[in-house]
Design an enzyme around this catalytic site. Sequence first.
Site, short mmCIF file in Angstrom:
data_model
loop_
_atom_site.label_atom_id
_atom_site.label_comp_id
_atom_site.label_asym_id
_atom_site.label_seq_id
_atom_site.Cartn_x
_atom_site.Cartn_y
_atom_site.Cartn_z
N HIS A 137 0.85 -1.19 0.00
CA HIS A 137 0.00 0.00 0.00
C HIS A 137 0.88 1.24 0.00
CE1 HIS A 137 -3.12 2.89 1.21
NE2 HIS A 137 -3.98 1.99 0.77
N ASP A 147 -7.83 -5.09 -0.40
CA ASP A 147 -8.36 -5.84 -1.54
C ASP A 147 -8.20 -7.35 -1.39
OD1 ASP A 147 -9.13 -3.61 -3.27
OD2 ASP A 147 -6.99 -3.18 -3.37
#
Length: 394
Positions: free
Chosen positions: A279, A330
Site C-alpha cells: 500500500h 483488496d
Amino acid sequence: MTTTSTPKAGLEDTVATSSAICYLDGDRGVLAYCGWDIHDLARHATFEEVCFLLWHRRLPTRAELGDLQSQLVAARNLPEPVLRLMRALPAGNPSSASGLPRAQSSGNMMDALRTLTSALGHYDPDAGEQSPQANDRKAVRLTAQISSLVATMGRLNKGGGAIQPDPVLSHAANFLYMLTGERPSALATRAFDVALVLHADHELNASTFAARVAAATLTDIHSAIVGAIGALKGPLHGGANADVMRLLLEIGADAAPEKAEEVVRAKLAHKEKIPGFGHRVYHTEDPRATHLREMSRDLGQRAGQPIWFEMSRRIEALVKAEKKLNANVDFYSASTYHSLGIDIDLFTPIFAVSRVSGWTAHVLEQYANNRLIRPRAEYIGPAYPQRYQPLDAR
C-alpha cells in the site's frame, strides 16, 4: 518555472489540502473517520451511522439515525428513464483485457456506472440547486441510488429482472436483496455492512482527489462523483480484489491448499505482481484487512467453501515472507465477496457503493471552504526561448 524542491512522482507524501474527515497513520496502521478508529466502527457501527459521521463529523443520535435511514430508503428507487438507459447500454466487445467476456467485465460495469450516475443528475429533484441543504440531500440520494444502480446492473447482467427495494431492510441487506432476489442471512448482512464501513473513506486517494478537484470548480455534485468513478475505473486504483479472485480461481476450488503456494512461487519467480499486497500509505498491516480476513474465514465456512480462505492465508504468509508485503484491503475482500455470491464483475462497482459516502463528504467539505485547486508543474521541456523556424528551414 522555478520550484523550491523537486516534486515526487504521483505527488507522494504531498499535502494537498486540510480535511476533518479521515486520519491515516501508515507507520502505526491507523485509519480513523473523524477521529473514530476503524476497528471500533467495524465492530459496532452500521454503514448508515458511518455515512452520518462522514457528513456531519459526529455519530448520530437514535433519532438522527432513524431520520437518515428513512431518507436513504425514500431515495432507493431509480428514475424510470435511468432504468431504460441501463437496459439500452451496449454490452461491449466480445473480449476484454481481463479475459472475460466484455459484458461480464468490471470495466464494462464501471463504464455503465459512470454513465448512469451522470444520468441521475438530470432527474434529481434538486438539479440546478447548489445550496448546502440541496447538496446534503443530493449526497443522501447518490448514496442510496448508486447502491440500487449496482445491484440492478448485477441482476440485468445475469439475465434477471430488476427488483424493487425493500423499505424494511438496512442499506447492506437491501443491496444483497436487490442483487440476489433473496433476503440475506444475518451473517451475510453483517459481513457486507462491515465491508461497506471499511471502504467508506480513505483520505485523498485518487478517486477522492478527483472528486475534490472537480468540486473546486463549483461544478455540481453529480459531476464530481462521475469524476471519482472515472478515476476508480483505472486499474491502478480499482480492480485489485477482482484480480485476487481471478488468481484464486486460477488455482482452482478443487486444488489442495498447498497448490496456492506452488502457483504463487512460480509467479514470483517470473517477477509477476501478486494482487492485494502492499500500500502507498501503510507500512504495516492495513487495518481494514484485519476485519476482512475474519469475514473471509467465517463466510467461507458458512458457504461450505473454506478453500478460498485457506488458500488466501497460505498466499499471504508466502508473500509476506518472500516480499515483506502485507495484505491490503483488496486481498481478503475478494474471497469475502465471492462467499457472498457476488460476481467478480461487481467487485469494483461495489467499492463505489461504499465510497460514495466518503466522496460526497469530501465534496461537501470542499464546497464549504472552497478554493480552486490549481497546482503548478515543474517544467522539464526544451530550454526557453526556442526560436520559430519557417517550414522550409526545419
